[in-house]
Each structure stands twice: as C-alpha cells, then as structure tokens.
Write a protein that holds these residues in place. Structure first.
Motif, PDB file in Angstrom:
ATOM      1  N   MET A   1      39.777 102.017  81.006  1.00 49.85           N
ATOM      2  CA  MET A   1      40.758 101.414  81.898  1.00 49.85           C
ATOM      3  C   MET A   1      40.909 102.307  83.127  1.00 49.85           C
ATOM      4  SD  MET A   1      43.722  99.916  79.466  1.00 49.85           S
ATOM      5  CE  MET A   1      43.345  98.613  78.349  1.00 49.85           C
ATOM      6  N   SER A   2      41.170 101.693  84.255  1.00 47.59           N
ATOM      7  CA  SER A   2      41.234 102.451  85.497  1.00 47.59           C
ATOM      8  C   SER A   2      42.536 103.214  85.631  1.00 47.59           C
ATOM      9  CB  SER A   2      41.024 101.508  86.683  1.00 47.59           C
ATOM     10  OG  SER A   2      42.128 100.645  86.804  1.00 47.59           O
ATOM     11  N   GLU A   3      42.576 104.097  86.633  1.00 47.80           N
ATOM     12  CA  GLU A   3      43.719 104.991  86.797  1.00 47.80           C
ATOM     13  C   GLU A   3      44.973 104.306  87.317  1.00 47.80           C
ATOM     14  OE1 GLU A   3      42.474 107.094  90.896  1.00 47.80           O
ATOM     15  OE2 GLU A   3      41.103 107.245  89.210  1.00 47.80           O
ATOM     16  N   ASP A   4      44.891 103.066  87.827  1.00 47.18           N
ATOM     17  CA  ASP A   4      46.072 102.366  88.305  1.00 47.18           C
ATOM     18  C   ASP A   4      46.811 101.643  87.175  1.00 47.18           C
ATOM     19  OD1 ASP A   4      44.026 100.482  88.002  1.00 47.18           O
ATOM     20  OD2 ASP A   4      44.808  99.192  89.595  1.00 47.18           O
ATOM     21  N   LEU A   5      46.416 101.910  85.934  1.00 44.85           N
ATOM     22  CA  LEU A   5      47.020 101.288  84.763  1.00 44.85           C
ATOM     23  C   LEU A   5      47.691 102.344  83.899  1.00 44.85           C
ATOM     24  CD1 LEU A   5      44.078  98.941  83.733  1.00 44.85           C
ATOM     25  CD2 LEU A   5      46.117  98.324  85.035  1.00 44.85           C
ATOM     26  N   ASN A   6      48.808 101.954  83.295  1.00 48.63           N
ATOM     27  CA  ASN A   6      49.508 102.812  82.345  1.00 48.63           C
ATOM     28  C   ASN A   6      49.292 102.253  80.949  1.00 48.63           C
ATOM     29  OD1 ASN A   6      50.718 104.371  84.461  1.00 48.63           O
ATOM     30  ND2 ASN A   6      52.212 102.724  84.738  1.00 48.63           N
ATOM     31  N   GLU A   7      48.530 102.976  80.124  1.00 45.91           N
ATOM     32  CA  GLU A   7      48.299 102.496  78.766  1.00 45.91           C
ATOM     33  C   GLU A   7      49.619 102.512  78.002  1.00 45.91           C
ATOM     34  OE1 GLU A   7      45.627 103.670  74.934  1.00 45.91           O
ATOM     35  OE2 GLU A   7      44.599 103.486  76.861  1.00 45.91           O
ATOM     36  N   VAL A   8      49.916 101.389  77.348  1.00 51.35           N
ATOM     37  CA  VAL A   8      51.179 101.254  76.630  1.00 51.35           C
ATOM     38  C   VAL A   8      50.990 101.007  75.143  1.00 51.35           C
ATOM     39  CG1 VAL A   8      52.517 100.485  78.635  1.00 51.35           C
ATOM     40  CG2 VAL A   8      51.355  98.790  77.203  1.00 51.35           C
ATOM     41  N   GLY A   9      49.741 100.943  74.683  1.00 53.32           N
ATOM     42  CA  GLY A   9      49.546 100.765  73.256  1.00 53.32           C
ATOM     43  C   GLY A   9      48.126 100.439  72.864  1.00 53.32           C
ATOM     44  N   THR A  10      47.932 100.464  71.557  1.00 54.83           N
ATOM     45  CA  THR A  10      46.657 100.102  70.952  1.00 54.83           C
ATOM     46  C   THR A  10      46.942  99.231  69.737  1.00 54.83           C
ATOM     47  OG1 THR A  10      46.646 102.065  69.549  1.00 54.83           O
ATOM     48  CG2 THR A  10      45.506 102.244  71.675  1.00 54.83           C
ATOM     49  N   GLY A  11      45.906  98.562  69.253  1.00 53.92           N
ATOM     50  CA  GLY A  11      46.070  97.737  68.070  1.00 53.92           C
ATOM     51  C   GLY A  11      44.733  97.269  67.553  1.00 53.92           C
ATOM     52  N   VAL A  12      44.783  96.410  66.565  1.00 51.70           N
ATOM     53  CA  VAL A  12      43.587  95.844  65.952  1.00 51.70           C
ATOM     54  C   VAL A  12      43.108  94.686  66.827  1.00 51.70           C
ATOM     55  CG1 VAL A  12      42.677  94.635  63.931  1.00 51.70           C
ATOM     56  CG2 VAL A  12      44.344  96.489  63.646  1.00 51.70           C
ATOM     57  N   ASN A  13      41.865  94.752  67.258  1.00 53.37           N
ATOM     58  CA  ASN A  13      41.288  93.694  68.072  1.00 53.37           C
ATOM     59  C   ASN A  13      40.772  92.587  67.160  1.00 53.37           C
ATOM     60  OD1 ASN A  13      40.226  92.244  70.172  1.00 53.37           O
ATOM     61  ND2 ASN A  13      38.514  93.608  70.556  1.00 53.37           N
ATOM     62  N   LEU A  14      41.230  91.367  67.383  1.00 50.22           N
ATOM     63  CA  LEU A  14      40.804  90.245  66.543  1.00 50.22           C
ATOM     64  C   LEU A  14      39.341  89.875  66.802  1.00 50.22           C
ATOM     65  CD1 LEU A  14      41.642  88.233  64.386  1.00 50.22           C
ATOM     66  CD2 LEU A  14      42.426  86.718  66.219  1.00 50.22           C
ATOM     67  N   PHE A  15      38.932  89.841  68.069  1.00 50.73           N
ATOM     68  CA  PHE A  15      37.528  89.629  68.411  1.00 50.73           C
ATOM     69  C   PHE A  15      37.280  90.150  69.821  1.00 50.73           C
ATOM     70  CE2 PHE A  15      39.688  85.517  69.089  1.00 50.73           C
ATOM     71  CZ  PHE A  15      39.418  85.273  70.432  1.00 50.73           C
ATOM     72  N   THR A  16      36.034  90.539  70.092  1.00 47.42           N
ATOM     73  CA  THR A  16      35.718  91.106  71.400  1.00 47.42           C
ATOM     74  C   THR A  16      35.800  90.027  72.479  1.00 47.42           C
ATOM     75  OG1 THR A  16      33.356  90.820  71.034  1.00 47.42           O
ATOM     76  CG2 THR A  16      34.270  92.965  70.501  1.00 47.42           C
ATOM     77  N   ALA A  17      36.460  90.390  73.575  1.00 41.39           N
ATOM     78  CA  ALA A  17      36.646  89.447  74.677  1.00 41.39           C
ATOM     79  C   ALA A  17      36.605  90.160  76.027  1.00 41.39           C
ATOM     80  CB  ALA A  17      37.961  88.695  74.504  1.00 41.39           C
ATOM     81  N   GLY A  18      36.162  91.416  76.053  1.00 45.70           N
ATOM     82  CA  GLY A  18      36.102  92.138  77.321  1.00 45.70           C
ATOM     83  C   GLY A  18      37.490  92.456  77.839  1.00 45.70           C
ATOM     84  N   GLU A  19      37.660  92.374  79.154  1.00 44.47           N
ATOM     85  CA  GLU A  19      38.960  92.632  79.770  1.00 44.47           C
ATOM     86  C   GLU A  19      39.708  91.323  79.951  1.00 44.47           C
ATOM     87  OE1 GLU A  19      40.142  93.690  84.150  1.00 44.47           O
ATOM     88  OE2 GLU A  19      39.618  95.563  83.108  1.00 44.47           O
ATOM     89  N   VAL A  20      40.964  91.315  79.529  1.00 43.15           N
ATOM     90  CA  VAL A  20      41.814  90.139  79.673  1.00 43.15           C
ATOM     91  C   VAL A  20      43.053  90.559  80.450  1.00 43.15           C
ATOM     92  CG1 VAL A  20      43.175  88.402  78.445  1.00 43.15           C
ATOM     93  CG2 VAL A  20      40.980  89.146  77.509  1.00 43.15           C
ATOM     94  N   ARG A  21      43.346  89.848  81.532  1.00 42.31           N
ATOM     95  CA  ARG A  21      44.514  90.129  82.379  1.00 42.31           C
ATOM     96  C   ARG A  21      45.471  88.956  82.344  1.00 42.31           C
ATOM     97  NH1 ARG A  21      44.532  93.924  86.658  1.00 42.31           N
ATOM     98  NH2 ARG A  21      42.681  95.227  86.522  1.00 42.31           N
ATOM     99  N   GLY A  22      46.747  89.255  82.423  1.00 38.97           N
ATOM    100  CA  GLY A  22      47.738  88.199  82.474  1.00 38.97           C
ATOM    101  C   GLY A  22      49.127  88.749  82.689  1.00 38.97           C
ATOM    102  N   THR A  23      50.090  87.875  82.567  1.00 42.13           N
ATOM    103  CA  THR A  23      51.496  88.224  82.780  1.00 42.13           C
ATOM    104  C   THR A  23      52.220  88.245  81.445  1.00 42.13           C
ATOM    105  OG1 THR A  23      51.405  87.132  84.940  1.00 42.13           O
ATOM    106  CG2 THR A  23      53.588  87.571  84.023  1.00 42.13           C
ATOM    107  N   ALA A  24      52.918  89.335  81.184  1.00 36.80           N
ATOM    108  CA  ALA A  24      53.629  89.510  79.916  1.00 36.80           C
ATOM    109  C   ALA A  24      54.831  88.577  79.810  1.00 36.80           C
ATOM    110  CB  ALA A  24      54.103  90.948  79.769  1.00 36.80           C
ATOM    111  N   ARG A  25      55.009  88.046  78.607  1.00 34.46           N
ATOM    112  CA  ARG A  25      56.210  87.260  78.293  1.00 34.46           C
ATOM    113  C   ARG A  25      56.512  87.448  76.819  1.00 34.46           C
ATOM    114  NH1 ARG A  25      57.409  81.020  80.021  1.00 34.46           N
ATOM    115  NH2 ARG A  25      59.414  80.829  78.995  1.00 34.46           N
TER     116      ARG A  25
END
Length: 126
Positions: A1-25
């Motif tokens: 992940m690039s330096e303009d991002l703040n990592e906030v967590g990790t978890g179990v990946n259900l399936f590989t999908a590359g990078e996914v961007r969106g808006t949190a809700r």
C-alpha cells in the motif's frame, strides 16, 4: 500500500481480488439496511461487527466489498459473499478508526491475509 494510506487493520481474505477502493459505511443492524432509500451502494464498503450479518443479504450484491470483525471462511456471510462475488475480509482486526465516508483501500492480493487502509486526509484517491 502506498504512503498516502493509513493501514487500519488486517483480516482473513475470502478470495483474491487485487486492490478494492470504496467508501466506508457501518451497518450495525437491520434498521441500517432498511434505512437505505435508493442509495447508490456500488462504491460502498460495508463494515459490520458480527460474523453472521445475514441482514446484509438484501443489499449484498450491490456492495463493493465487506469488512467484518468476526466470521470465518465457513460462515454464512462468507458463503453469501462467494455466491455474489463480493470481496470480503473476515475476522478483521481493526487497529485504527474507520468512519462513515472514509475512503477505504483494501489490498486483497494475498490469498490468506487482507490489508485494510484509509486514505489520509487530503490524499488523492483517483
């Protein structure tokens, strides 16, 4: 992940999908789903706190992705996500804050571990 991002967590990946961007809700209960009135969910990354969040099922196919703080690859949510081809992070250990409206970037390139980050304030997300 690039330096303009703040990592906030990790978890179990259900399936590989590359990078996914969106808006949190955040969705806390059925009322949160029922309150949606023709909202555009295609860019929404749903955050939930329980593994069996089947109340998302009516909107699940419309979501960009899901981050759940519980659950496993065998959970009901995981089965629904696989059937709907919706990327999902399970048993997410969120060490940072994620608020409604944050731009979230999920690194789902590893088959086992997903990384979740929030775009830093003022960062270009395009």
């Amino acid at each position: 992940m690039s330096e303009d991002l703040n990592e906030v967590g990790t978890g179990v990946n259900l399936f590989t999908a590359g990078e996914v961007r969106g808006t949190a809700r955040w969705f806390n209960d059925t009322a949160d789903v029922l309150s949606i009135d023709d909202d555009d969910l295609e860019d929404t990354i749903a955050f939930v706190s329980k593994g069996g969040m089947t109340f998302l099922s009516p909107i699940l196919p419309d979501l960009r992705a899901i981050v759940c703080t519980a659950g496993s690859r065998e959970s009901h949510l995981a089965i629904l996500c696989r059937e709907s081809d919706v990327p999902c992070v399970l048993a997410a250990d969120l060490t940072g804050e994620v608020s409604d409206g944050d731009t979230v970037v999920m690194d789902l390139s590893d088959a086992e571990t997903a990384r979740v980050a929030v775009a830093a304030a003022g960062a270009v997300t395009a």
